[in-house]
Scaffold this motif. Structure first.
Motif, PDB file in Angstrom:
ATOM      1  N   ILE A   1       0.845  -1.205   0.000  1.00 57.89           N
ATOM      2  CA  ILE A   1       0.000   0.000   0.000  1.00 57.89           C
ATOM      3  C   ILE A   1       0.881   1.255   0.000  1.00 57.89           C
ATOM      4  O   ILE A   1       0.638   2.204  -0.758  1.00 57.89           O
ATOM      5  CB  ILE A   1      -0.964  -0.005   1.217  1.00 57.89           C
TER       6      ILE A   1
ATOM      7  N   TYR B   1       2.329   1.575  -3.460  1.00 54.75           N
ATOM      8  CA  TYR B   1       1.410   2.021  -4.509  1.00 54.75           C
ATOM      9  C   TYR B   1       0.959   3.472  -4.273  1.00 54.75           C
ATOM     10  O   TYR B   1       0.702   4.212  -5.217  1.00 54.75           O
ATOM     11  CB  TYR B   1       0.215   1.072  -4.643  1.00 54.75           C
TER      12      TYR B   1
ATOM     13  N   MET C   1       1.151   6.453  -6.996  1.00 54.89           N
ATOM     14  CA  MET C   1       0.066   7.391  -7.313  1.00 54.89           C
ATOM     15  C   MET C   1       0.528   8.835  -7.134  1.00 54.89           C
ATOM     16  O   MET C   1       0.156   9.710  -7.914  1.00 54.89           O
ATOM     17  CB  MET C   1      -1.160   7.114  -6.435  1.00 54.89           C
TER      18      MET C   1
ATOM     19  N   GLN D   1     -18.414   2.599 -16.883  1.00 54.60           N
ATOM     20  CA  GLN D   1     -18.639   1.981 -15.566  1.00 54.60           C
ATOM     21  C   GLN D   1     -20.039   2.299 -15.059  1.00 54.60           C
ATOM     22  O   GLN D   1     -20.765   1.435 -14.564  1.00 54.60           O
ATOM     23  CB  GLN D   1     -17.649   2.526 -14.533  1.00 54.60           C
TER      24      GLN D   1
ATOM     25  N   GLU E   1     -17.330   2.941  -3.135  1.00 48.29           N
ATOM     26  CA  GLU E   1     -16.385   2.742  -4.235  1.00 48.29           C
ATOM     27  C   GLU E   1     -14.982   2.619  -3.646  1.00 48.29           C
ATOM     28  O   GLU E   1     -14.466   3.547  -3.010  1.00 48.29           O
ATOM     29  CB  GLU E   1     -16.441   3.891  -5.258  1.00 48.29           C
TER      30      GLU E   1
ATOM     31  N   GLY F   1     -11.091   2.548  -4.100  1.00 51.40           N
ATOM     32  CA  GLY F   1     -10.167   3.097  -5.107  1.00 51.40           C
ATOM     33  C   GLY F   1     -10.918   4.057  -6.014  1.00 51.40           C
ATOM     34  O   GLY F   1     -10.890   3.927  -7.241  1.00 51.40           O
ATOM     35  N   CYS F   2     -11.572   5.039  -5.405  1.00 50.13           N
ATOM     36  CA  CYS F   2     -12.468   5.937  -6.176  1.00 50.13           C
ATOM     37  C   CYS F   2     -11.688   6.845  -7.119  1.00 50.13           C
ATOM     38  O   CYS F   2     -12.260   7.431  -8.040  1.00 50.13           O
ATOM     39  CB  CYS F   2     -13.319   6.758  -5.228  1.00 50.13           C
TER      40      CYS F   2
ATOM     41  N   ILE G   1     -13.450   5.499  -1.058  1.00 48.32           N
ATOM     42  CA  ILE G   1     -12.195   5.394  -0.303  1.00 48.32           C
ATOM     43  C   ILE G   1     -11.035   5.218  -1.276  1.00 48.32           C
ATOM     44  O   ILE G   1     -11.206   4.684  -2.382  1.00 48.32           O
ATOM     45  CB  ILE G   1     -12.198   4.240   0.736  1.00 48.32           C
TER      46      ILE G   1
ATOM     47  N   ILE H   1      -6.389   4.955  -1.238  1.00 50.73           N
ATOM     48  CA  ILE H   1      -5.165   4.959  -0.431  1.00 50.73           C
ATOM     49  C   ILE H   1      -4.314   6.199  -0.701  1.00 50.73           C
ATOM     50  O   ILE H   1      -3.320   6.421  -0.017  1.00 50.73           O
ATOM     51  CB  ILE H   1      -4.298   3.702  -0.714  1.00 50.73           C
TER      52      ILE H   1
ATOM     53  N   ILE I   1      -4.781  11.742  -4.801  1.00 52.94           N
ATOM     54  CA  ILE I   1      -5.938  11.467  -5.662  1.00 52.94           C
ATOM     55  C   ILE I   1      -7.221  11.966  -4.998  1.00 52.94           C
ATOM     56  O   ILE I   1      -8.132  12.453  -5.680  1.00 52.94           O
ATOM     57  CB  ILE I   1      -5.990   9.946  -5.961  1.00 52.94           C
TER      58      ILE I   1
ATOM     59  N   LEU J   1      -7.869  -2.728   3.386  1.00 53.29           N
ATOM     60  CA  LEU J   1      -9.230  -3.053   2.930  1.00 53.29           C
ATOM     61  C   LEU J   1      -9.965  -3.907   3.962  1.00 53.29           C
ATOM     62  O   LEU J   1     -10.695  -4.840   3.619  1.00 53.29           O
ATOM     63  CB  LEU J   1      -9.173  -3.733   1.558  1.00 53.29           C
TER      64      LEU J   1
ATOM     65  N   SER K   1     -10.441  -1.133 -11.759  1.00 57.18           N
ATOM     66  CA  SER K   1      -8.991  -0.947 -11.953  1.00 57.18           C
ATOM     67  C   SER K   1      -8.252  -0.807 -10.631  1.00 57.18           C
ATOM     68  O   SER K   1      -7.337   0.015 -10.501  1.00 57.18           O
ATOM     69  CB  SER K   1      -8.712   0.322 -12.789  1.00 57.18           C
TER      70      SER K   1
ATOM     71  N   SER L   1      -3.254  -4.838  -7.562  1.00 54.66           N
ATOM     72  CA  SER L   1      -3.205  -5.375  -6.196  1.00 54.66           C
ATOM     73  C   SER L   1      -2.626  -6.785  -6.166  1.00 54.66           C
ATOM     74  O   SER L   1      -3.082  -7.664  -6.910  1.00 54.66           O
ATOM     75  CB  SER L   1      -4.625  -5.423  -5.602  1.00 54.66           C
TER      76      SER L   1
HETATM   77  C1  LIG Z   1      -6.383   3.084 -11.961  1.00 54.71           C
HETATM   78  S1  LIG Z   1      -7.026   4.023 -10.645  1.00 54.71           S
HETATM   79  C2  LIG Z   1      -8.781   3.821 -10.897  1.00 54.71           C
HETATM   80  C3  LIG Z   1      -9.599   4.840 -10.155  1.00 54.71           C
HETATM   81  C4  LIG Z   1     -11.105   4.723 -10.308  1.00 54.71           C
HETATM   82  N1  LIG Z   1     -11.591   3.460  -9.811  1.00 54.71           N
HETATM   83  C5  LIG Z   1     -11.484   4.942 -11.753  1.00 54.71           C
HETATM   84  O1  LIG Z   1     -11.957   4.008 -12.400  1.00 54.71           O
HETATM   85  O2  LIG Z   1     -11.260   6.040 -12.226  1.00 54.71           O
HETATM   86  C6  LIG Z   1      -6.739   2.999  -9.207  1.00 54.71           C
HETATM   87  C7  LIG Z   1      -7.099   3.726  -7.931  1.00 54.71           C
HETATM   88  O3  LIG Z   1      -7.164   2.778  -6.879  1.00 54.71           O
HETATM   89  C8  LIG Z   1      -6.447   3.260  -5.775  1.00 54.71           C
HETATM   90  N2  LIG Z   1      -6.007   2.070  -5.037  1.00 54.71           N
HETATM   91  C9  LIG Z   1      -5.054   1.175  -5.389  1.00 54.71           C
HETATM   92  N3  LIG Z   1      -4.970   0.193  -4.470  1.00 54.71           N
HETATM   93  C10 LIG Z   1      -5.921   0.455  -3.529  1.00 54.71           C
HETATM   94  C11 LIG Z   1      -6.336  -0.191  -2.332  1.00 54.71           C
HETATM   95  N4  LIG Z   1      -5.766  -1.322  -1.914  1.00 54.71           N
HETATM   96  N5  LIG Z   1      -7.337   0.366  -1.600  1.00 54.71           N
HETATM   97  C12 LIG Z   1      -7.925   1.521  -2.021  1.00 54.71           C
HETATM   98  N6  LIG Z   1      -7.569   2.186  -3.136  1.00 54.71           N
HETATM   99  C13 LIG Z   1      -6.581   1.667  -3.893  1.00 54.71           C
HETATM  100  C14 LIG Z   1      -5.348   4.120  -6.359  1.00 54.71           C
HETATM  101  O4  LIG Z   1      -4.836   5.052  -5.435  1.00 54.71           O
HETATM  102  C15 LIG Z   1      -6.088   4.769  -7.529  1.00 54.71           C
HETATM  103  O5  LIG Z   1      -6.722   5.953  -7.161  1.00 54.71           O
END
Ligand SMILES: C[S@@+](CC[C@H](N)C(=O)[O-])C[C@H]1O[C@@H](n2cnc3c(N)ncnc32)[C@H](O)[C@@H]1O
Length: 267
Positions: A48, A51, A55, A83, A100, A102-103, A124, A126, A130, A156, A173, A178
């Motif tokens: 985490i 990543y 980001m 989506q 949502e 990873g919003c 939510i 990380i 963002i 999570l 995504s 992950s």
């Molecule tokens: C490729 S972006 C997609 C964002 C959004 N879901 C979209 O479709 O626009 C991936 C997002 O997931 C977040 N992310 C990655 N791993 C995560 C985790 N374990 N828990 C929460 N968020 C996470 C990243 O910080 C990033 O904002």
């Protein structure tokens, strides 16, 4: 229309050489990613934290690029719309409470927020970078009256969220970035926060060959692996076939609490 070939293993040297020969113009960008990956791996052992740093680095260049493969505003909007339309066709209703995971910067979230009743969207992520960009999207869309929650998360386990609350949980995504233990943590806890009859939809990068990863950023899973992992945590997983027809490289699954568990584990 699928943009990827599920049997391909992108981590092999042979694949990388073939790819480099076909797309020489992409070599400098990949070399930069590989160097960043090596440096961040040294600094952060925890995925985490690693990543989150990825980001931060991506968001410093462009927040739109950070949440999508294509840095154009049009592609950002199109994938958000894809989506949203899909989820509305597959059961999302305005009165639902939605989480949502990873919003991002609300590529799809802005449409969910607009559609859902006030206060029913919970996002939510990380990455603090963002989430700041998400606030900009919110303001630009004049969505302030819908009072969405946008919350920084470190794992999570959803420990700060109530039992049986969310009708819909959505992660687009996120599992594509992950490792297995992060997905397992999510499966171990998501059943607790799902309302009766609720579901959790997520996308993933699918392989039909050997599971693999590219750097520590992109992970490729077999459908059966995720189905079995979900089952270990009392969840039924269903492959969403019709998502495959959309112009998006990832696959989608829907997870629900298995009927026998729903009977024994009340809210
Ligand atoms: C490729 S972006 C997609 C964002 C959004 N879901 C979209 O479709 O626009 C991936 C997002 O997931 C977040 N992310 C990655 N791993 C995560 C985790 N374990 N828990 C929460 N968020 C996470 C990243 O910080 C990033 O904002």
């Amino acid at each position: 229309m699928r943009a990827t070939e599920p049997a391909r293993n992108r981590s092999t040297l042979a694949h990388q050489v073939r790819y480099a020969l076909r797309h020489p113009e992409r070599i400098p960008a990949h070399a930069r990613r590989a160097a960043r990956d090596a440096w961040l791996r040294l600094r952060y052992r925890d995925h985490i934290a690693y990543y989150r740093a990825v980001m931060a680095s991506d968001a410093a260049r462009s927040t739109e690029a950070a949440v999508g493969h294509n840095p154009s505003r049009e592609a950002w909007a199109r994938i958000g719309r894809m989506q949203f339309d899909y989820l509305v066709r597959h059961g999302l209703q305005p009165h639902h409470r939605m989480l949502e995971i990873g919003c991002g910067n609300l590529r799809a979230g802005r449409l969910f927020i607009d559609y859902l009743d006030t206060g029913h969207y919970y996002g939510i992520d990380i990455s603090p970078h963002i989430l700041l960009a998400a606030q900009d999207t919110l303001a630009a869309g004049r969505l302030q009256p819908k009072l969405p929650y946008l919350v920084l998360a470190d794992d999570l386990t959803f420990a700060f969220l109530p039992d049986a609350h969310f009708d819909v949980v959505h992660a687009h995504s996120v599992f594509s970035h992950s490792p297995p233990h992060v997905i397992e943590e999510c499966f171990a806890h998501v059943g607790r926060i799902l309302a009766p009859g609720g579901f959790f939809d997520f996308t993933f990068d699918r392989t039909e060959g050997a599971e693999h990863q590219v750097l520590r950023e992109d992970f490729y899973y077999r459908t059966e692996t995720l189905t079995a992992l979900a089952a270990r945590h009392g969840l039924d997983a269903r492959f969403m076939d019709d998502w495959e027809r959309l112009p998006h490289g990832q696959s989608k699954m829907r997870v629900t609490v298995a009927a026998d568990r729903a009977r024994t584990v009340g809210p």
